[in-house]
Scaffold this motif. Structure first.
Motif, PDB file in Angstrom:
ATOM      1  N   GLN A  37     -14.786  29.421  61.971  1.00  0.00           N
ATOM      2  CA  GLN A  37     -15.497  28.165  61.754  1.00  0.00           C
ATOM      3  C   GLN A  37     -16.986  28.411  61.520  1.00  0.00           C
ATOM      4  O   GLN A  37     -17.606  27.752  60.695  1.00  0.00           O
ATOM      5  CB  GLN A  37     -15.308  27.223  62.952  1.00  0.00           C
ATOM      6  N   TRP A  38     -17.563  29.365  62.221  1.00  0.00           N
ATOM      7  CA  TRP A  38     -18.977  29.681  62.024  1.00  0.00           C
ATOM      8  C   TRP A  38     -19.205  30.202  60.604  1.00  0.00           C
ATOM      9  O   TRP A  38     -20.193  29.857  59.959  1.00  0.00           O
ATOM     10  CB  TRP A  38     -19.434  30.698  63.055  1.00  0.00           C
ATOM     11  N   ARG A  39     -18.264  31.019  60.117  1.00  0.00           N
ATOM     12  CA  ARG A  39     -18.369  31.537  58.745  1.00  0.00           C
ATOM     13  C   ARG A  39     -18.320  30.384  57.745  1.00  0.00           C
ATOM     14  O   ARG A  39     -19.115  30.327  56.796  1.00  0.00           O
ATOM     15  CB  ARG A  39     -17.238  32.535  58.481  1.00  0.00           C
ATOM     16  N   VAL A  40     -17.429  29.430  57.970  1.00  0.00           N
ATOM     17  CA  VAL A  40     -17.311  28.273  57.078  1.00  0.00           C
ATOM     18  C   VAL A  40     -18.593  27.441  57.124  1.00  0.00           C
ATOM     19  O   VAL A  40     -19.089  26.982  56.081  1.00  0.00           O
ATOM     20  CB  VAL A  40     -16.074  27.419  57.452  1.00  0.00           C
ATOM     21  N   VAL A  41     -19.146  27.247  58.305  1.00  0.00           N
ATOM     22  CA  VAL A  41     -20.389  26.480  58.437  1.00  0.00           C
ATOM     23  C   VAL A  41     -21.515  27.177  57.679  1.00  0.00           C
ATOM     24  O   VAL A  41     -22.303  26.525  56.972  1.00  0.00           O
ATOM     25  CB  VAL A  41     -20.757  26.292  59.930  1.00  0.00           C
ATOM     26  N   GLU A  42     -21.617  28.480  57.801  1.00  0.00           N
ATOM     27  CA  GLU A  42     -22.665  29.229  57.090  1.00  0.00           C
ATOM     28  C   GLU A  42     -22.492  29.121  55.572  1.00  0.00           C
ATOM     29  O   GLU A  42     -23.470  28.964  54.845  1.00  0.00           O
ATOM     30  CB  GLU A  42     -22.674  30.691  57.531  1.00  0.00           C
ATOM     31  N   GLN A  43     -21.254  29.200  55.093  1.00  0.00           N
ATOM     32  CA  GLN A  43     -21.005  29.052  53.662  1.00  0.00           C
ATOM     33  C   GLN A  43     -21.386  27.645  53.200  1.00  0.00           C
ATOM     34  O   GLN A  43     -21.998  27.478  52.138  1.00  0.00           O
ATOM     35  CB  GLN A  43     -19.526  29.304  53.341  1.00  0.00           C
ATOM     36  N   THR A  44     -21.025  26.647  53.987  1.00  0.00           N
ATOM     37  CA  THR A  44     -21.342  25.267  53.640  1.00  0.00           C
ATOM     38  C   THR A  44     -22.852  25.050  53.628  1.00  0.00           C
ATOM     39  O   THR A  44     -23.390  24.383  52.740  1.00  0.00           O
ATOM     40  CB  THR A  44     -20.663  24.300  54.633  1.00  0.00           C
ATOM     41  N   ARG A  45     -23.531  25.629  54.606  1.00  0.00           N
ATOM     42  CA  ARG A  45     -24.993  25.508  54.654  1.00  0.00           C
ATOM     43  C   ARG A  45     -25.629  26.154  53.426  1.00  0.00           C
ATOM     44  O   ARG A  45     -26.556  25.589  52.835  1.00  0.00           O
ATOM     45  CB  ARG A  45     -25.521  26.161  55.930  1.00  0.00           C
ATOM     46  N   ALA A  46     -25.118  27.314  53.024  1.00  0.00           N
ATOM     47  CA  ALA A  46     -25.662  27.989  51.842  1.00  0.00           C
ATOM     48  C   ALA A  46     -25.433  27.142  50.582  1.00  0.00           C
ATOM     49  O   ALA A  46     -26.328  27.018  49.741  1.00  0.00           O
ATOM     50  CB  ALA A  46     -25.022  29.370  51.684  1.00  0.00           C
ATOM     51  N   LYS A  47     -24.245  26.548  50.468  1.00  0.00           N
ATOM     52  CA  LYS A  47     -23.961  25.684  49.317  1.00  0.00           C
ATOM     53  C   LYS A  47     -24.879  24.466  49.314  1.00  0.00           C
ATOM     54  O   LYS A  47     -25.401  24.070  48.265  1.00  0.00           O
ATOM     55  CB  LYS A  47     -22.504  25.222  49.333  1.00  0.00           C
ATOM     56  N   LEU A  48     -25.082  23.884  50.476  1.00  0.00           N
ATOM     57  CA  LEU A  48     -25.960  22.723  50.573  1.00  0.00           C
ATOM     58  C   LEU A  48     -27.390  23.100  50.175  1.00  0.00           C
ATOM     59  O   LEU A  48     -28.055  22.349  49.455  1.00  0.00           O
ATOM     60  CB  LEU A  48     -25.946  22.159  51.990  1.00  0.00           C
ATOM     61  N   ASP A  49     -27.852  24.262  50.609  1.00  0.00           N
ATOM     62  CA  ASP A  49     -29.194  24.714  50.222  1.00  0.00           C
ATOM     63  C   ASP A  49     -29.307  24.878  48.714  1.00  0.00           C
ATOM     64  O   ASP A  49     -30.299  24.456  48.112  1.00  0.00           O
ATOM     65  CB  ASP A  49     -29.540  26.038  50.924  1.00  0.00           C
ATOM     66  N   ARG A  50     -28.282  25.481  48.106  1.00  0.00           N
ATOM     67  CA  ARG A  50     -28.307  25.663  46.646  1.00  0.00           C
ATOM     68  C   ARG A  50     -28.293  24.312  45.928  1.00  0.00           C
ATOM     69  O   ARG A  50     -29.026  24.097  44.957  1.00  0.00           O
ATOM     70  CB  ARG A  50     -27.134  26.526  46.194  1.00  0.00           C
ATOM     71  N   LEU A  51     -27.458  23.392  46.403  1.00  0.00           N
ATOM     72  CA  LEU A  51     -27.393  22.071  45.774  1.00  0.00           C
ATOM     73  C   LEU A  51     -28.703  21.308  45.956  1.00  0.00           C
ATOM     74  O   LEU A  51     -29.142  20.598  45.041  1.00  0.00           O
ATOM     75  CB  LEU A  51     -26.230  21.262  46.356  1.00  0.00           C
ATOM     76  N   THR A  52     -29.323  21.444  47.104  1.00  0.00           N
ATOM     77  CA  THR A  52     -30.603  20.784  47.340  1.00  0.00           C
ATOM     78  C   THR A  52     -31.662  21.315  46.383  1.00  0.00           C
ATOM     79  O   THR A  52     -32.411  20.539  45.779  1.00  0.00           O
ATOM     80  CB  THR A  52     -31.054  20.986  48.797  1.00  0.00           C
ATOM     81  N   GLU A  53     -31.711  22.630  46.234  1.00  0.00           N
ATOM     82  CA  GLU A  53     -32.670  23.227  45.301  1.00  0.00           C
ATOM     83  C   GLU A  53     -32.405  22.746  43.879  1.00  0.00           C
ATOM     84  O   GLU A  53     -33.334  22.408  43.140  1.00  0.00           O
ATOM     85  CB  GLU A  53     -32.591  24.746  45.366  1.00  0.00           C
ATOM     86  N   ARG A  54     -31.146  22.703  43.502  1.00  0.00           N
ATOM     87  CA  ARG A  54     -30.783  22.260  42.146  1.00  0.00           C
ATOM     88  C   ARG A  54     -31.169  20.798  41.941  1.00  0.00           C
ATOM     89  O   ARG A  54     -31.713  20.425  40.900  1.00  0.00           O
ATOM     90  CB  ARG A  54     -29.293  22.461  41.942  1.00  0.00           C
ATOM     91  N   PHE A  55     -30.891  19.974  42.931  1.00  0.00           N
ATOM     92  CA  PHE A  55     -31.232  18.558  42.834  1.00  0.00           C
ATOM     93  C   PHE A  55     -32.744  18.376  42.703  1.00  0.00           C
ATOM     94  O   PHE A  55     -33.214  17.602  41.863  1.00  0.00           O
ATOM     95  CB  PHE A  55     -30.715  17.809  44.061  1.00  0.00           C
TER      96      PHE A  55
END
Length: 70
Positions: free
Chosen positions: A33-51
């Motif tokens: 679950q921690w690995r999934v949370v870290e992946q999700t956080r990384a995706k959110l960071d990338r999407l935020t930067e893109r937005f």
């Protein structure tokens, strides 16, 4: 015939073995679950930067005006 003390010890050892297995399984699940949370956080960071990048580009766009033939 095993004594009452031996029966209790065996029961405690079985309980301990079961709890140890459950703790190991929970630890593995928590790590996953921690690995999934870290992946999700990384995706959110990338999407935020893109937005934010797209938002900056849209702010620099010229105002929409009517075409000359209107």
């Amino acid at each position: 015939m095993p004594s009452d003390m031996e029966t209790r010890i065996v029961s405690l050892e079985e309980t301990l073995a079961h709890q140890t297995r459950v703790i190991d399984e929970l630890s593995d699940q928590l790590a996953e679950q921690w690995r999934v949370v870290e992946q999700t956080r990384a995706k959110l960071d990338r999407l935020t930067e893109r937005f934010l990048s797209l938002e900056e580009q849209s702010l620099d766009a010229p105002a929409i005006t009517k075409p000359p033939h209107y």
